[in-house]
Design a protein around this motif. Structure first.
Motif, PDB file in Angstrom:
ATOM      1  N   ASP A 208       0.848  -1.182   0.000  1.00 58.64           N
ATOM      2  CA  ASP A 208       0.000   0.000   0.000  1.00 58.64           C
ATOM      3  C   ASP A 208       0.891   1.242   0.000  1.00 58.64           C
ATOM      4  O   ASP A 208       1.650   1.468   0.944  1.00 58.64           O
ATOM      5  CB  ASP A 208      -0.895  -0.011   1.245  1.00 58.64           C
ATOM      6  CG  ASP A 208      -1.800   1.202   1.349  1.00 58.64           C
ATOM      7  OD1 ASP A 208      -1.809   2.041   0.415  1.00 58.64           O
ATOM      8  OD2 ASP A 208      -2.502   1.318   2.370  1.00 58.64           O
TER       9      ASP A 208
ATOM     10  N   LEU B  85       0.209   4.173   0.612  1.00 56.49           N
ATOM     11  CA  LEU B  85      -0.166   5.112   1.665  1.00 56.49           C
ATOM     12  C   LEU B  85       0.229   4.610   3.057  1.00 56.49           C
ATOM     13  O   LEU B  85       0.097   5.342   4.033  1.00 56.49           O
ATOM     14  CB  LEU B  85      -1.679   5.374   1.634  1.00 56.49           C
ATOM     15  CG  LEU B  85      -2.214   5.997   0.348  1.00 56.49           C
ATOM     16  CD1 LEU B  85      -3.729   6.082   0.387  1.00 56.49           C
ATOM     17  CD2 LEU B  85      -1.599   7.360   0.113  1.00 56.49           C
TER      18      LEU B  85
ATOM     19  N   PRO C 139     -14.610  12.304   3.775  1.00 56.65           N
ATOM     20  CA  PRO C 139     -14.000  11.123   3.170  1.00 56.65           C
ATOM     21  C   PRO C 139     -13.839  11.181   1.645  1.00 56.65           C
ATOM     22  O   PRO C 139     -12.810  10.750   1.120  1.00 56.65           O
ATOM     23  CB  PRO C 139     -14.944   9.987   3.572  1.00 56.65           C
ATOM     24  CG  PRO C 139     -15.647  10.482   4.794  1.00 56.65           C
ATOM     25  CD  PRO C 139     -15.755  11.968   4.628  1.00 56.65           C
ATOM     26  N   TRP C 140     -14.826  11.722   0.919  1.00 57.92           N
ATOM     27  CA  TRP C 140     -14.708  11.745  -0.545  1.00 57.92           C
ATOM     28  C   TRP C 140     -13.544  12.637  -0.994  1.00 57.92           C
ATOM     29  O   TRP C 140     -12.823  12.296  -1.937  1.00 57.92           O
ATOM     30  CB  TRP C 140     -16.019  12.198  -1.213  1.00 57.92           C
ATOM     31  CG  TRP C 140     -16.395  13.628  -0.934  1.00 57.92           C
ATOM     32  CD1 TRP C 140     -17.254  14.070   0.027  1.00 57.92           C
ATOM     33  CD2 TRP C 140     -15.911  14.797  -1.613  1.00 57.92           C
ATOM     34  NE1 TRP C 140     -17.334  15.451  -0.015  1.00 57.92           N
ATOM     35  CE2 TRP C 140     -16.528  15.923  -1.018  1.00 57.92           C
ATOM     36  CE3 TRP C 140     -15.030  14.998  -2.668  1.00 57.92           C
ATOM     37  CZ2 TRP C 140     -16.284  17.231  -1.441  1.00 57.92           C
ATOM     38  CZ3 TRP C 140     -14.782  16.304  -3.089  1.00 57.92           C
ATOM     39  CH2 TRP C 140     -15.398  17.398  -2.483  1.00 57.92           C
TER      40      TRP C 140
ATOM     41  N   ARG D  60     -10.854  13.327   0.848  1.00 59.33           N
ATOM     42  CA  ARG D  60      -9.618  12.652   1.252  1.00 59.33           C
ATOM     43  C   ARG D  60      -9.236  11.580   0.229  1.00 59.33           C
ATOM     44  O   ARG D  60      -8.067  11.435  -0.126  1.00 59.33           O
ATOM     45  CB  ARG D  60      -9.784  12.032   2.637  1.00 59.33           C
ATOM     46  CG  ARG D  60      -8.508  11.368   3.124  1.00 59.33           C
ATOM     47  CD  ARG D  60      -8.650  10.847   4.520  1.00 59.33           C
ATOM     48  NE  ARG D  60      -7.423  10.219   4.947  1.00 59.33           N
ATOM     49  CZ  ARG D  60      -6.991  10.175   6.186  1.00 59.33           C
ATOM     50  NH1 ARG D  60      -7.698  10.733   7.142  1.00 59.33           N
ATOM     51  NH2 ARG D  60      -5.868   9.575   6.495  1.00 59.33           N
ATOM     52  N   LYS D  61     -10.219  10.845  -0.273  1.00 63.80           N
ATOM     53  CA  LYS D  61      -9.941   9.813  -1.288  1.00 63.80           C
ATOM     54  C   LYS D  61      -9.345  10.437  -2.549  1.00 63.80           C
ATOM     55  O   LYS D  61      -8.435   9.872  -3.156  1.00 63.80           O
ATOM     56  CB  LYS D  61     -11.213   9.043  -1.623  1.00 63.80           C
ATOM     57  CG  LYS D  61     -11.721   8.215  -0.472  1.00 63.80           C
ATOM     58  CD  LYS D  61     -11.806   6.770  -0.877  1.00 63.80           C
ATOM     59  CE  LYS D  61     -12.347   5.940   0.248  1.00 63.80           C
ATOM     60  NZ  LYS D  61     -11.351   5.311   1.052  1.00 63.80           N
ATOM     61  N   GLU D  62      -9.861  11.594  -2.953  1.00 57.70           N
ATOM     62  CA  GLU D  62      -9.325  12.267  -4.137  1.00 57.70           C
ATOM     63  C   GLU D  62      -7.887  12.725  -3.914  1.00 57.70           C
ATOM     64  O   GLU D  62      -7.039  12.598  -4.796  1.00 57.70           O
ATOM     65  CB  GLU D  62     -10.204  13.455  -4.526  1.00 57.70           C
ATOM     66  CG  GLU D  62     -11.522  13.032  -5.139  1.00 57.70           C
ATOM     67  CD  GLU D  62     -12.261  14.192  -5.780  1.00 57.70           C
ATOM     68  OE1 GLU D  62     -11.613  15.142  -6.261  1.00 57.70           O
ATOM     69  OE2 GLU D  62     -13.502  14.133  -5.805  1.00 57.70           O
TER      70      GLU D  62
ATOM     71  N   GLU E 129      -5.749  11.383  -1.769  1.00 56.16           N
ATOM     72  CA  GLU E 129      -4.922  10.173  -1.731  1.00 56.16           C
ATOM     73  C   GLU E 129      -4.653   9.652  -3.138  1.00 56.16           C
ATOM     74  O   GLU E 129      -3.538   9.222  -3.450  1.00 56.16           O
ATOM     75  CB  GLU E 129      -5.600   9.101  -0.875  1.00 56.16           C
ATOM     76  CG  GLU E 129      -5.599   9.438   0.608  1.00 56.16           C
ATOM     77  CD  GLU E 129      -6.443   8.492   1.447  1.00 56.16           C
ATOM     78  OE1 GLU E 129      -7.263   7.725   0.880  1.00 56.16           O
ATOM     79  OE2 GLU E 129      -6.307   8.528   2.685  1.00 56.16           O
ATOM     80  N   ALA E 130      -5.658   9.696  -4.002  1.00 57.07           N
ATOM     81  CA  ALA E 130      -5.488   9.226  -5.387  1.00 57.07           C
ATOM     82  C   ALA E 130      -4.478  10.104  -6.130  1.00 57.07           C
ATOM     83  O   ALA E 130      -3.630   9.594  -6.876  1.00 57.07           O
ATOM     84  CB  ALA E 130      -6.828   9.216  -6.114  1.00 57.07           C
TER      85      ALA E 130
END
Length: 92
Positions: A6, A8, A55-56, A58-60, A62-63
């Protein structure tokens, strides 16, 4: 002991945001991910506060960080054996 696959793993959200800001700057980051904490008076602290409860977003982030890591892996090392090589296709 084995290494995690991973990308991350072990990376704090603060380190992640800081790396993105160092690479892209706030303006480019706001263009890549359209969130106000990157556009209006941006700071790492305000971004962390927003990303921890959204969360949405943060996901972007992280991506984008993972994409940045992939870009670095694809680039030749700056001081590697190919660093001074120039393509001569146009000279043929």
């Amino acid at each position: 002991m084995h290494a995690s696959k991973d990308p991350l793993h072990g990376v704090t959200l603060e380190a992640l945001v800081t790396a993105l800001v160092n690479r892209y700057g706030w303006e480019e980051l706001a263009r890549c991910i359209n969130i106000n904490c990157f556009k209006n008076d941006p700071s790492v602290k305000s971004s962390l506060k927003f990303l921890r409860r959204t969360p949405w977003a943060r996901k972007e982030v992280e991506a984008l960080y993972i994409d940045m890591l992939d870009e670095k892996e694809d680039a030749p090392p700056e001081n590697g054996p190919w660093s001074h090589w120039r393509s001569k296709k146009g000279d043929e």
